[in-house]
Scaffold this motif. Sequence first.
Motif, mmCIF file in Angstrom:
data_model
loop_
_atom_site.group_PDB
_atom_site.id
_atom_site.type_symbol
_atom_site.label_atom_id
_atom_site.label_comp_id
_atom_site.label_asym_id
_atom_site.label_seq_id
_atom_site.Cartn_x
_atom_site.Cartn_y
_atom_site.Cartn_z
ATOM 1 N N ALA A 1 1.112 -0.812 0.021
ATOM 2 C CA ALA A 1 -0.003 0.350 -0.379
ATOM 3 C C ALA A 1 0.552 1.105 -0.143
ATOM 4 O O ALA A 1 0.716 2.055 -0.812
ATOM 5 C CB ALA A 1 -0.796 0.255 1.054
ATOM 6 N N ILE A 2 2.057 1.124 0.615
ATOM 7 C CA ILE A 2 2.907 2.410 0.889
ATOM 8 C C ILE A 2 3.355 2.836 -0.585
ATOM 9 O O ILE A 2 3.888 3.739 -1.134
ATOM 10 C CB ILE A 2 3.584 2.458 1.827
ATOM 11 C CG1 ILE A 2 3.443 2.603 3.144
ATOM 12 C CG2 ILE A 2 4.966 3.211 2.150
ATOM 13 C CD1 ILE A 2 3.766 2.129 4.619
ATOM 14 N N GLY A 39 0.925 10.565 4.219
ATOM 15 C CA GLY A 39 -0.179 9.150 3.154
ATOM 16 C C GLY A 39 0.527 8.034 4.506
ATOM 17 O O GLY A 39 -0.085 7.052 4.461
ATOM 18 N N TYR A 40 1.919 7.989 5.169
ATOM 19 C CA TYR A 40 2.525 6.988 6.182
ATOM 20 C C TYR A 40 1.062 6.653 7.378
ATOM 21 O O TYR A 40 1.171 5.761 7.557
ATOM 22 C CB TYR A 40 3.441 7.098 6.869
ATOM 23 C CG TYR A 40 4.412 6.554 5.736
ATOM 24 C CD1 TYR A 40 5.323 7.519 4.816
ATOM 25 C CD2 TYR A 40 5.375 5.472 5.652
ATOM 26 C CE1 TYR A 40 5.949 6.851 4.191
ATOM 27 C CE2 TYR A 40 5.989 5.255 4.980
ATOM 28 C CZ TYR A 40 7.379 5.611 4.116
ATOM 29 O OH TYR A 40 7.960 4.818 3.867
ATOM 30 N N THR A 41 0.821 7.939 7.471
ATOM 31 C CA THR A 41 -0.200 8.564 8.931
ATOM 32 C C THR A 41 -1.485 7.767 8.438
ATOM 33 O O THR A 41 -1.810 6.989 9.138
ATOM 34 C CB THR A 41 -0.368 10.134 8.870
ATOM 35 O OG1 THR A 41 0.566 10.627 9.516
ATOM 36 C CG2 THR A 41 -1.256 10.249 10.255
ATOM 37 N N PHE A 42 -1.750 7.495 7.614
ATOM 38 C CA PHE A 42 -3.254 7.371 6.255
ATOM 39 C C PHE A 42 -2.760 5.470 6.488
ATOM 40 O O PHE A 42 -3.422 4.964 7.156
ATOM 41 C CB PHE A 42 -3.206 7.296 4.807
ATOM 42 C CG PHE A 42 -4.445 6.912 4.351
ATOM 43 C CD1 PHE A 42 -5.600 7.020 4.589
ATOM 44 C CD2 PHE A 42 -4.591 5.487 3.545
ATOM 45 C CE1 PHE A 42 -6.107 7.266 3.598
ATOM 46 C CE2 PHE A 42 -5.506 5.372 2.557
ATOM 47 C CZ PHE A 42 -6.443 5.625 3.414
ATOM 48 N N PHE A 52 -2.807 13.116 14.922
ATOM 49 C CA PHE A 52 -2.124 14.095 15.243
ATOM 50 C C PHE A 52 -1.044 14.229 14.949
ATOM 51 O O PHE A 52 -0.204 15.424 15.056
ATOM 52 C CB PHE A 52 -2.358 14.367 17.299
ATOM 53 C CG PHE A 52 -1.893 15.380 17.739
ATOM 54 C CD1 PHE A 52 -3.033 16.182 17.346
ATOM 55 C CD2 PHE A 52 -0.496 15.948 18.338
ATOM 56 C CE1 PHE A 52 -2.810 17.713 17.796
ATOM 57 C CE2 PHE A 52 -0.356 16.512 18.403
ATOM 58 C CZ PHE A 52 -1.247 17.805 18.633
ATOM 59 N N LEU A 53 0.671 12.596 15.625
ATOM 60 C CA LEU A 53 1.647 13.331 15.508
ATOM 61 C C LEU A 53 2.086 13.257 13.987
ATOM 62 O O LEU A 53 2.317 14.104 13.256
ATOM 63 C CB LEU A 53 1.779 12.323 16.334
ATOM 64 C CG LEU A 53 3.854 11.577 15.684
ATOM 65 C CD1 LEU A 53 4.339 12.427 16.773
ATOM 66 C CD2 LEU A 53 4.400 10.363 16.083
ATOM 67 N N GLY A 54 1.015 12.920 13.117
ATOM 68 C CA GLY A 54 1.539 12.437 11.831
ATOM 69 C C GLY A 54 0.576 13.807 11.206
ATOM 70 O O GLY A 54 1.899 14.843 10.457
ATOM 71 N N ASN A 55 0.302 14.729 11.453
ATOM 72 C CA ASN A 55 -0.457 16.267 10.843
ATOM 73 C C ASN A 55 0.707 16.617 11.635
ATOM 74 O O ASN A 55 1.535 18.474 10.256
ATOM 75 C CB ASN A 55 -1.295 16.872 11.495
ATOM 76 C CG ASN A 55 -2.799 15.664 10.673
ATOM 77 O OD1 ASN A 55 -2.748 15.301 9.728
ATOM 78 N ND2 ASN A 55 -3.774 16.023 11.571
#
Lengths: 366, 219
Positions: free
Chosen positions: B105-106, B151-154, B207-210
Amino acid sequence: MSVGTQAAGAPPQVHVRFEHVGKTFPGKGRRGAPLVALEDISLEISRGEVFGIIGYSGAGKSTLVRLINGLETPTSGRVHVGPHDLTALSERDRREVRRDIGMIFQQFNLFRSRTVAGNVAYPLKVAGVRRPERDRRVARLLDFVGLLDRAHDHPERLSGGQKQRVGIARALATEPSLLLADEATSALDPETTGEVLALLRRVNRDLGVTIVIITHELDVIRSTADRVAVLDAGRLVETGSVYDVFARPRTEAAGRFVGTALRDRPSPATLARLRRTHSGRLVTVRVRDQQGFQTRLARTFLDHQVAAEIVFGGISELQERPVGSLTFDLTGPGAAVDAVLAALRSDGVDVIEENPDPEPDPQEGA
Amino acid sequence: MHEFVTNLPVYREAIRQTFFIVIISVVAGGLLGLALGLVLYATRPGNLMANRAVFLAVNVLVNVIRPIPFVIFLTAIQPVMLHTIGTTIGTNAVTFALSLSAAFAISRIVEQNLLTVDPGVIEAARAAGARPVGILLTVLIPEALGPMILGYTFIFVAVVDMSAQAGLFGGGGLGDFAITYGSQRYNWPVVYITVATIVVIVQAGQFLGNWLARRALRR
């Protein structure tokens, strides 16, 4: 600077040489027609000069400049840069040659993820220059382009002109002997264009860097280049000093290009208007770089008792020499006007009769 | 509620397992996916290291594996698991399968984000004499970093989701806990508390990803 020094008076050293270079792009898709971008290009660029390449968009200018640093490879012919035959080198060796060639771009192409200093440092990192030396050089380059105080800003906070100055600093980071400018001022307003061109002239004069300028703007060539090549539909139609090509274009294509830039010839619409208000013969004379040219012109008119009124044209300066043309309305006995034209032509003056009458009558006015 | 308290040690262990599964999967799958995405991008016809054969092979592989639902993928690769990690059940097996699934997916997310990088910037790096691999690592990844973090956060959220599904296969973690101690015993408070825990983990990750993406994009 790694600039090849040459003894004063020695013939100019060739820096870039094209030998019958052609470039054809394969067609898109299976049935797309191949695109001929360049055909049979031969030219020589001397070390230390500013060489301009002009042409309309699509003429092949960008392809040509990318052949010089090997970002594109020719389909035929040879490209030499200094002692290297780029066409014979492997991609790895071409990368080495590229480090001696800087390049700047129309859209600047700065790294958004790096600061101004980081952008300038990038080619040095690629070349393996170590930290303290790298920092020293970056500071010196930013000082040279007047952006030392913006070192830690990101590019998006800079104006267009500042971005291009960062581009120039980055292109000069590895102290190249050759700088390629691909429409470097086309995205800038006139004032900023002037600043960037002044900087380029300084790069050429103070650092001795050979500069190749690709542009569709004649003013850029006019104010910056020593020599110029005119590219039309993938072919080199004319090469010479900027003065010669602008003041006396030899080919129709170059004339068309230069004519639109100098705007010193009356357009057909202007001619039609002039003809309504002026009864004499309209003749355009190309101004020559000679002492007392206008005086001799006036004397010729007087000698033949021809009245001459300037109805169009102008004289400006190019490479510190006069350039332009004057359109006269000549009235007098028909034979006298013919005699004037003959006298001027025998004197080597370029005379153009703006008279393509629908039905030319050689006996008219006799 | 009383019964939940007696299950507290199991609940803690379930959280620990979920973190293990998710972190290993996102890191291992993330690295493998990054590599696959770089290969897809670089070998694409006309790009830095254009190679039609490699591009087609990887492209087909990704297209074949990506649409397989995770629970089916998990059973389908059991032979591979037996060969590599020696087991087909438990937390390790789930983590292995999840890492692979996340990687594919990544790879697409990485490829897409690299494709949005201005080709002019790549040309500038080439003109500076940089090597293709150097351009991939020092220009393309930094230039695409902000959207890539999103994308990684998703994917992180998707991995948390899939790790819970893996509970059906005895994979451990919060999904397993909610099924075994919650729904199968009609103990709804356990189910709700587990769901709430997953929501908190997802929120914290998002939150961290954003925050990281904003820093990378400097907005």
